[in-house]
Scaffold this motif. Structure first.
Motif, PDB file in Angstrom:
ATOM      1  N   TRP A 106      45.293  22.027   8.430  1.00  0.00           N
ATOM      2  CA  TRP A 106      46.749  22.244   8.330  1.00  0.00           C
ATOM      3  C   TRP A 106      47.180  21.886   7.174  1.00  0.00           C
ATOM      4  N   THR A 107      47.418  20.578   6.828  1.00  0.00           N
ATOM      5  CA  THR A 107      47.956  19.944   5.702  1.00  0.00           C
ATOM      6  C   THR A 107      47.575  20.575   4.421  1.00  0.00           C
ATOM      7  N   VAL A 108      46.410  20.966   4.219  1.00  0.00           N
ATOM      8  CA  VAL A 108      45.776  21.453   3.196  1.00  0.00           C
ATOM      9  C   VAL A 108      46.209  22.757   2.842  1.00  0.00           C
ATOM     10  N   GLN A 109      46.018  23.478   3.995  1.00  0.00           N
ATOM     11  CA  GLN A 109      46.513  25.006   3.963  1.00  0.00           C
ATOM     12  C   GLN A 109      48.053  25.186   3.526  1.00  0.00           C
ATOM     13  N   MET A 110      48.734  24.248   3.746  1.00  0.00           N
ATOM     14  CA  MET A 110      50.075  24.238   3.255  1.00  0.00           C
ATOM     15  C   MET A 110      50.271  24.132   1.863  1.00  0.00           C
ATOM     16  N   LEU A 111      49.414  23.329   1.458  1.00  0.00           N
ATOM     17  CA  LEU A 111      49.336  22.928  -0.075  1.00  0.00           C
ATOM     18  C   LEU A 111      48.943  24.359  -0.605  1.00  0.00           C
ATOM     19  N   LEU A 112      47.810  24.906  -0.222  1.00  0.00           N
ATOM     20  CA  LEU A 112      47.176  26.436  -0.541  1.00  0.00           C
ATOM     21  C   LEU A 112      48.431  27.425  -0.807  1.00  0.00           C
ATOM     22  N   GLN A 172      43.400  24.316  -8.874  1.00  0.00           N
ATOM     23  CA  GLN A 172      43.491  25.579  -8.910  1.00  0.00           C
ATOM     24  C   GLN A 172      42.167  26.740  -9.283  1.00  0.00           C
ATOM     25  N   THR A 173      41.369  25.824  -9.935  1.00  0.00           N
ATOM     26  CA  THR A 173      39.858  26.395 -10.442  1.00  0.00           C
ATOM     27  C   THR A 173      38.862  26.673  -9.107  1.00  0.00           C
ATOM     28  N   MET A 174      39.395  25.939  -8.004  1.00  0.00           N
ATOM     29  CA  MET A 174      38.407  25.956  -6.910  1.00  0.00           C
ATOM     30  C   MET A 174      38.748  26.941  -5.864  1.00  0.00           C
ATOM     31  N   ASP A 175      37.783  27.407  -4.850  1.00  0.00           N
ATOM     32  CA  ASP A 175      38.213  28.107  -3.891  1.00  0.00           C
ATOM     33  C   ASP A 175      38.836  27.374  -2.404  1.00  0.00           C
ATOM     34  N   ASP A 176      39.486  28.141  -1.848  1.00  0.00           N
ATOM     35  CA  ASP A 176      40.176  27.458  -0.508  1.00  0.00           C
ATOM     36  C   ASP A 176      39.336  26.425   0.274  1.00  0.00           C
ATOM     37  N   GLU A 177      38.168  26.815   0.484  1.00  0.00           N
ATOM     38  CA  GLU A 177      37.492  26.007   1.411  1.00  0.00           C
ATOM     39  C   GLU A 177      36.860  24.718   0.617  1.00  0.00           C
ATOM     40  N   GLU A 178      36.634  24.836  -0.845  1.00  0.00           N
ATOM     41  CA  GLU A 178      36.462  23.923  -1.495  1.00  0.00           C
ATOM     42  C   GLU A 178      37.472  22.726  -1.570  1.00  0.00           C
ATOM     43  N   ILE A 179      38.708  23.309  -1.726  1.00  0.00           N
ATOM     44  CA  ILE A 179      39.748  22.407  -1.734  1.00  0.00           C
ATOM     45  C   ILE A 179      39.795  21.516  -0.299  1.00  0.00           C
ATOM     46  N   ILE A 180      39.898  22.586   0.816  1.00  0.00           N
ATOM     47  CA  ILE A 180      39.995  21.811   2.044  1.00  0.00           C
ATOM     48  C   ILE A 180      38.861  20.551   2.139  1.00  0.00           C
ATOM     49  N   ASN A 181      37.570  20.933   1.913  1.00  0.00           N
ATOM     50  CA  ASN A 181      36.490  19.947   1.843  1.00  0.00           C
ATOM     51  C   ASN A 181      36.858  18.738   1.063  1.00  0.00           C
ATOM     52  N   THR A 182      37.399  18.970  -0.146  1.00  0.00           N
ATOM     53  CA  THR A 182      37.848  18.009  -1.076  1.00  0.00           C
ATOM     54  C   THR A 182      38.812  17.003  -0.475  1.00  0.00           C
ATOM     55  N   LEU A 183      39.715  17.552   0.348  1.00  0.00           N
ATOM     56  CA  LEU A 183      40.909  16.769   0.474  1.00  0.00           C
ATOM     57  C   LEU A 183      41.033  16.213   1.896  1.00  0.00           C
ATOM     58  N   THR A 208      51.887  25.345  -2.707  1.00  0.00           N
ATOM     59  CA  THR A 208      51.769  24.828  -4.000  1.00  0.00           C
ATOM     60  C   THR A 208      51.052  25.506  -5.116  1.00  0.00           C
ATOM     61  N   LEU A 209      49.916  26.075  -4.382  1.00  0.00           N
ATOM     62  CA  LEU A 209      48.784  26.561  -5.225  1.00  0.00           C
ATOM     63  C   LEU A 209      49.024  28.144  -5.063  1.00  0.00           C
ATOM     64  N   HIS A 210      49.848  28.544  -4.320  1.00  0.00           N
ATOM     65  CA  HIS A 210      50.218  30.025  -4.096  1.00  0.00           C
ATOM     66  C   HIS A 210      48.993  31.004  -3.674  1.00  0.00           C
ATOM     67  N   ARG A 211      48.261  30.570  -2.836  1.00  0.00           N
ATOM     68  CA  ARG A 211      47.156  31.377  -2.395  1.00  0.00           C
ATOM     69  C   ARG A 211      47.548  32.281  -1.334  1.00  0.00           C
ATOM     70  N   LEU A 212      47.208  33.600  -1.471  1.00  0.00           N
ATOM     71  CA  LEU A 212      47.972  34.801  -0.838  1.00  0.00           C
ATOM     72  C   LEU A 212      47.200  34.720   0.574  1.00  0.00           C
ATOM     73  N   ASP A 213      46.034  34.504   0.815  1.00  0.00           N
ATOM     74  CA  ASP A 213      45.253  34.771   2.004  1.00  0.00           C
ATOM     75  C   ASP A 213      44.950  33.419   2.690  1.00  0.00           C
ATOM     76  N   VAL A 214      45.863  32.862   3.515  1.00  0.00           N
ATOM     77  CA  VAL A 214      45.886  31.711   3.856  1.00  0.00           C
ATOM     78  C   VAL A 214      46.244  32.042   5.600  1.00  0.00           C
ATOM     79  N   LEU A 215      45.723  31.474   6.371  1.00  0.00           N
ATOM     80  CA  LEU A 215      45.917  31.762   7.840  1.00  0.00           C
ATOM     81  C   LEU A 215      45.767  30.341   8.375  1.00  0.00           C
TER      82      LEU A 215
END
Length: 203
Positions: free
Chosen positions: A136-142, A116-127, A145-152
């Motif tokens: 795509w799999t990480v974007q579903m998590l975003l 939750q403390t990381m930005d979207d791209e950082e999370i994608i690069n981590t996982l 699960t993480l309730h990010r409002l600006d994911v496409l």
């Protein structure tokens, strides 16, 4: 969760999407947000890969029923489940490999709270270095699960099919076209996607 600001912004920026929002009604994204830990969220997304929502939900439910005494399957439970038992739940051989690889590596990954403390791209690069976990799999998590409002998720077939239907295109849009169209929906692309998925349920 109150999505009224997001919905008004989307209506103002995209009149075609505005008509869909009027038909579908209130955004119920918060009702499909996922609980559970990172292992639960990622294993769910792995099972949902390249399947229709209905088929994936049935397989995921059968997967969870293998562990009736746990709120969520643990890494050790997944690792100790024989492959043929997982196959019996409808999970493909490749996805079994991904699930067990994830279970082996989960202890070395950040928790949901840390993500939750990381930005979207950082999370994608981590996982995404984990086997079977793509963007795509990480974007579903975003999104769920993480309730990010600006994911496409430009790779999502449902999103592309929804755009084709809503905007009257002759064929499925390419990823670049989805990305370009999505510029109108910032900073609420997750909400726009929820409406596009709902559009596929309309006759």
């Amino acid at each position: 969760m109150d999505y009224s600001d997001a919905i008004q912004t989307l209506k103002n920026s995209d009149p075609i999407l505005a008509t869909l929002i009027e038909i579908v009604g209130d955004c119920k994204l918060s009702q499909v947000q996922h609980t559970g830990d990172l292992l639960f969220s990622l294993s769910r997304s792995i099972i949902y890969q390249q399947l229709s929502g209905k088929a994936a939900a049935a397989i995921h439910n059968r997967f969870l029923l293998l562990y009736p005494h746990s709120p969520y399957p643990t890494a050790s439970q997944i690792l100790n489940t024989p492959d043929d038992v997982l196959r019996g739940a409808g999970i493909s051989r490749s996805k079994i490999l991904y699930l067990k690889d994830l279970a082996q590596k989960i202890d070395g990954l950040p928790t949901l709270e840390e993500l939750q403390t990381m930005d979207d791209e950082e999370i994608i690069n981590t996982l995404t270095p984990i086997k079977g976990i793509g963007r795509w799999t990480v974007q579903m998590l975003l999104m769920f699960t993480l309730h990010r409002l600006d994911v496409l998720p430009v790779d999502d077939l449902g999103i592309r099919a929804g755009i084709r239907k809503l905007y009257g295109l002759a064929e499925l849009p390419k990823k670049k076209n989805v990305e370009d169209l999505g510029q109108m929906w910032k900073p609420y692309r997750t909400i726009a996607c929820w409406y596009l998925w709902r559009s596929l349920e309309l006759s």
